[in-house]
Motif scaffolding. Structure first.
Motif, PDB file in Angstrom:
ATOM      1  N   SER A 141       0.861  -1.179   0.000  1.00 39.54           N
ATOM      2  CA  SER A 141       0.000   0.000   0.000  1.00 39.54           C
ATOM      3  C   SER A 141       0.894   1.225   0.000  1.00 39.54           C
ATOM      4  O   SER A 141       2.127   1.116  -0.045  1.00 39.54           O
ATOM      5  N   ALA A 142       0.296   2.405   0.097  1.00 38.53           N
ATOM      6  CA  ALA A 142       1.066   3.646   0.049  1.00 38.53           C
ATOM      7  C   ALA A 142       2.047   3.759   1.209  1.00 38.53           C
ATOM      8  O   ALA A 142       3.021   4.519   1.140  1.00 38.53           O
ATOM      9  N   ILE A 143       1.838   2.987   2.281  1.00 30.91           N
ATOM     10  CA  ILE A 143       2.712   3.067   3.462  1.00 30.91           C
ATOM     11  C   ILE A 143       4.137   2.619   3.149  1.00 30.91           C
ATOM     12  O   ILE A 143       5.070   2.919   3.887  1.00 30.91           O
ATOM     13  N   VAL A 144       4.321   1.917   2.035  1.00 29.00           N
ATOM     14  CA  VAL A 144       5.647   1.430   1.668  1.00 29.00           C
ATOM     15  C   VAL A 144       6.615   2.582   1.397  1.00 29.00           C
ATOM     16  O   VAL A 144       7.834   2.381   1.402  1.00 29.00           O
ATOM     17  N   ILE A 145       6.118   3.791   1.181  1.00 30.45           N
ATOM     18  CA  ILE A 145       7.004   4.942   0.938  1.00 30.45           C
ATOM     19  C   ILE A 145       7.855   5.262   2.169  1.00 30.45           C
ATOM     20  O   ILE A 145       8.840   5.993   2.064  1.00 30.45           O
ATOM     21  N   PHE A 146       7.469   4.725   3.320  1.00 28.87           N
ATOM     22  CA  PHE A 146       8.240   4.957   4.543  1.00 28.87           C
ATOM     23  C   PHE A 146       9.386   3.959   4.705  1.00 28.87           C
ATOM     24  O   PHE A 146      10.073   3.980   5.731  1.00 28.87           O
ATOM     25  N   LEU A 147       9.595   3.111   3.708  1.00 30.04           N
ATOM     26  CA  LEU A 147      10.664   2.120   3.796  1.00 30.04           C
ATOM     27  C   LEU A 147      12.046   2.759   3.958  1.00 30.04           C
ATOM     28  O   LEU A 147      12.850   2.273   4.766  1.00 30.04           O
ATOM     29  N   PRO A 148      12.389   3.835   3.234  1.00 32.84           N
ATOM     30  CA  PRO A 148      13.695   4.474   3.464  1.00 32.84           C
ATOM     31  C   PRO A 148      13.877   4.948   4.904  1.00 32.84           C
ATOM     32  O   PRO A 148      14.980   4.869   5.458  1.00 32.84           O
ATOM     33  N   VAL A 149      12.796   5.436   5.520  1.00 33.72           N
ATOM     34  CA  VAL A 149      12.865   5.861   6.916  1.00 33.72           C
ATOM     35  C   VAL A 149      13.154   4.661   7.811  1.00 33.72           C
ATOM     36  O   VAL A 149      13.983   4.724   8.729  1.00 33.72           O
ATOM     37  N   LEU A 150      12.475   3.544   7.536  1.00 33.18           N
ATOM     38  CA  LEU A 150      12.687   2.329   8.320  1.00 33.18           C
ATOM     39  C   LEU A 150      14.114   1.814   8.156  1.00 33.18           C
ATOM     40  O   LEU A 150      14.735   1.358   9.124  1.00 33.18           O
ATOM     41  N   LEU A 151      14.651   1.906   6.946  1.00 34.16           N
ATOM     42  CA  LEU A 151      16.027   1.480   6.707  1.00 34.16           C
ATOM     43  C   LEU A 151      17.018   2.352   7.482  1.00 34.16           C
ATOM     44  O   LEU A 151      18.011   1.850   8.017  1.00 34.16           O
ATOM     45  N   PHE A 152      16.741   3.655   7.553  1.00 28.33           N
ATOM     46  CA  PHE A 152      17.612   4.550   8.317  1.00 28.33           C
ATOM     47  C   PHE A 152      17.565   4.205   9.803  1.00 28.33           C
ATOM     48  O   PHE A 152      18.598   4.181  10.486  1.00 28.33           O
ATOM     49  N   ILE A 153      16.360   3.931  10.307  1.00 30.76           N
ATOM     50  CA  ILE A 153      16.221   3.548  11.715  1.00 30.76           C
ATOM     51  C   ILE A 153      16.984   2.249  11.982  1.00 30.76           C
ATOM     52  O   ILE A 153      17.665   2.102  13.002  1.00 30.76           O
ATOM     53  N   GLN A 154      16.883   1.305  11.045  1.00 29.64           N
ATOM     54  CA  GLN A 154      17.595   0.042  11.198  1.00 29.64           C
ATOM     55  C   GLN A 154      19.105   0.268  11.161  1.00 29.64           C
ATOM     56  O   GLN A 154      19.857  -0.362  11.918  1.00 29.64           O
ATOM     57  N   LEU A 155      19.560   1.169  10.302  1.00 33.68           N
ATOM     58  CA  LEU A 155      20.983   1.474  10.234  1.00 33.68           C
ATOM     59  C   LEU A 155      21.474   2.077  11.547  1.00 33.68           C
ATOM     60  O   LEU A 155      22.583   1.774  12.001  1.00 33.68           O
ATOM     61  N   LEU A 156      20.650   2.916  12.169  1.00 31.32           N
ATOM     62  CA  LEU A 156      21.009   3.465  13.477  1.00 31.32           C
ATOM     63  C   LEU A 156      21.198   2.348  14.503  1.00 31.32           C
ATOM     64  O   LEU A 156      22.173   2.327  15.256  1.00 31.32           O
ATOM     65  N   ALA A 157      20.235   1.417  14.537  1.00 29.79           N
ATOM     66  CA  ALA A 157      20.307   0.306  15.486  1.00 29.79           C
ATOM     67  C   ALA A 157      21.532  -0.560  15.216  1.00 29.79           C
ATOM     68  O   ALA A 157      22.246  -0.956  16.147  1.00 29.79           O
ATOM     69  N   MET A 158      21.788  -0.853  13.949  1.00 28.93           N
ATOM     70  CA  MET A 158      22.930  -1.687  13.588  1.00 28.93           C
ATOM     71  C   MET A 158      24.244  -0.991  13.923  1.00 28.93           C
ATOM     72  O   MET A 158      25.206  -1.636  14.350  1.00 28.93           O
ATOM     73  N   SER A 159      24.298   0.315  13.750  1.00 22.61           N
ATOM     74  CA  SER A 159      25.508   1.066  14.094  1.00 22.61           C
ATOM     75  C   SER A 159      25.738   1.041  15.608  1.00 22.61           C
ATOM     76  O   SER A 159      26.877   0.894  16.077  1.00 22.61           O
ATOM     77  N   GLY A 160      24.650   1.182  16.374  1.00 17.20           N
ATOM     78  CA  GLY A 160      24.766   1.094  17.829  1.00 17.20           C
ATOM     79  C   GLY A 160      25.274  -0.262  18.268  1.00 17.20           C
ATOM     80  O   GLY A 160      26.137  -0.363  19.164  1.00 17.20           O
ATOM     81  N   ILE A 161      24.766  -1.319  17.638  1.00 22.43           N
ATOM     82  CA  ILE A 161      25.240  -2.682  17.930  1.00 22.43           C
ATOM     83  C   ILE A 161      26.724  -2.797  17.601  1.00 22.43           C
ATOM     84  O   ILE A 161      27.501  -3.388  18.363  1.00 22.43           O
ATOM     85  N   ALA A 162      27.126  -2.226  16.463  1.00 21.61           N
ATOM     86  CA  ALA A 162      28.527  -2.303  16.040  1.00 21.61           C
ATOM     87  C   ALA A 162      29.443  -1.592  17.030  1.00 21.61           C
ATOM     88  O   ALA A 162      30.500  -2.115  17.404  1.00 21.61           O
ATOM     89  N   TYR A 163      29.064  -0.389  17.468  1.00 21.03           N
ATOM     90  CA  TYR A 163      29.871   0.348  18.433  1.00 21.03           C
ATOM     91  C   TYR A 163      30.015  -0.424  19.740  1.00 21.03           C
ATOM     92  O   TYR A 163      31.102  -0.484  20.335  1.00 21.03           O
ATOM     93  N   LEU A 164      28.916  -1.010  20.181  1.00 27.82           N
ATOM     94  CA  LEU A 164      28.924  -1.694  21.476  1.00 27.82           C
ATOM     95  C   LEU A 164      29.694  -3.013  21.416  1.00 27.82           C
ATOM     96  O   LEU A 164      30.574  -3.277  22.249  1.00 27.82           O
ATOM     97  N   LEU A 165      29.396  -3.840  20.431  1.00 24.57           N
ATOM     98  CA  LEU A 165      29.984  -5.175  20.375  1.00 24.57           C
ATOM     99  C   LEU A 165      31.449  -5.163  19.946  1.00 24.57           C
ATOM    100  O   LEU A 165      32.189  -6.086  20.291  1.00 24.57           O
ATOM    101  N   CYS A 166      31.865  -4.144  19.194  1.00 28.79           N
ATOM    102  CA  CYS A 166      33.282  -4.116  18.816  1.00 28.79           C
ATOM    103  C   CYS A 166      34.151  -3.905  20.045  1.00 28.79           C
ATOM    104  O   CYS A 166      35.275  -4.419  20.118  1.00 28.79           O
TER     105      CYS A 166
END
Length: 263
Positions: A141-166
């Motif tokens: 549906s039209a809500i799929v346009i928010f996918l780039p926002v979701l990807l950015f949020i996921q990148l934030l989480a993944m970066s936080g995991i990377a900083y912590l676990l490294c």
């Protein structure tokens, strides 16, 4: 804190791009197809899950008629595969770049970021596959346009995991082995491989206490339900990602002066 690190990334963007390119290339050095395998492997995995859950093990539930929900599984799988990749690689980031970490002038804070980016980029093929499959089955549906926002949020989480676990991986050498076991178990502790309309109550509680579930629900809302069916997930996942990023960066900054001495 986020503003400072975003400013750093922008000022060092050419370095980050080159490090990401080199990491993707080095992962498959010596292979015939080289870096193309980084992007082809996630797509092949998505094809495998599609065959398994759409045809070999038909995942269906009955309402007025049987409704196929393998698109729900694919949406959760592509989200988890990205997290799984960064969880596996993060403990080795500083150890694999010991020569760079020991250089005083090198901005070591870009290393976890470039790894997070290098973990998310290869799965863009899998994301496009999931979008196409959902579209073919009438879930978009039209809500799929928010996918780039979701990807950015996921990148934030993944970066936080990377900083912590490294940092953790530098002091606790068997962190990666522990995470490999965790990844195998956690696939079944999220709302991915289960019928969303016939999940036992005990699993519902497990899902609620699993922080990764909230990311999966956001992805499923965009690529399967086509609506915000899990509003709490859209509050918890973005907020949790920002907090995780800030906490991971805080731990990293507090220990950065001793990084070289512990390698």
């Amino acid at each position: 804190m986020i503003t400072n690190i975003s400013g750093l990334v922008w000022s060092r963007r050419e370095l980050v791009i080159e490090l990401v390119r080199r990491e993707l290339k080095d992962r498959h050095a010596g292979q015939v197809v080289g870096v193309m395998w980084s992007f082809g492997h996630p797509v092949l995995l998505m094809c495998l899950y599609t065959v398994l859950f759409a045809y070999v093990f038909p995942a269906r539930f009955a309402l007025d008629a049987e409704v196929e929900f393998s698109a729900n599984i694919l949406a959760g799988i592509v989200c988890w595969l990205m997290f799984q990749d960064i969880l596996t690689r993060a403990p080795q980031i500083l150890l694999n770049h010991a020569s760079l970490v020991k250089q005083i002038v090198f901005p070591v804070e870009v290393l976890p970021l470039k790894t997070a980016i290098a973990c998310i980029l290869p799965f863009m093929g899998g994301v496009l596959f999931a979008i196409g499959y959902s579209g073919i089955n009438g879930h978009l549906s039209a809500i799929v346009i928010f996918l780039p926002v979701l990807l950015f949020i996921q990148l934030l989480a993944m970066s936080g995991i990377a900083y912590l676990l490294c940092v953790v991986g530098m002091f606790l050498k068997d962190t990666r082995d522990i995470i490999v076991v965790f990844n195998s178990i956690n696939l079944f502790a999220q709302p991915i491989l289960f019928n969303p309309y016939a999940t036992p109550e005990v699993l519902q509680w497990i899902f609620m206490f699993n922080p990764f579930s909230y990311a999966v629900w956001c992805w499923q809302d965009l690529l399967y339900y086509g609506a915000v069916m899990h509003p709490m997930a859209w509050l918890i996942f973005p907020l949790g990602s920002v907090l995780l990023f800030c906490f991971g960066l805080f731990v990293f900054e507090k220990t950065r002066n001793s990084l070289g001495d512990n390698l």
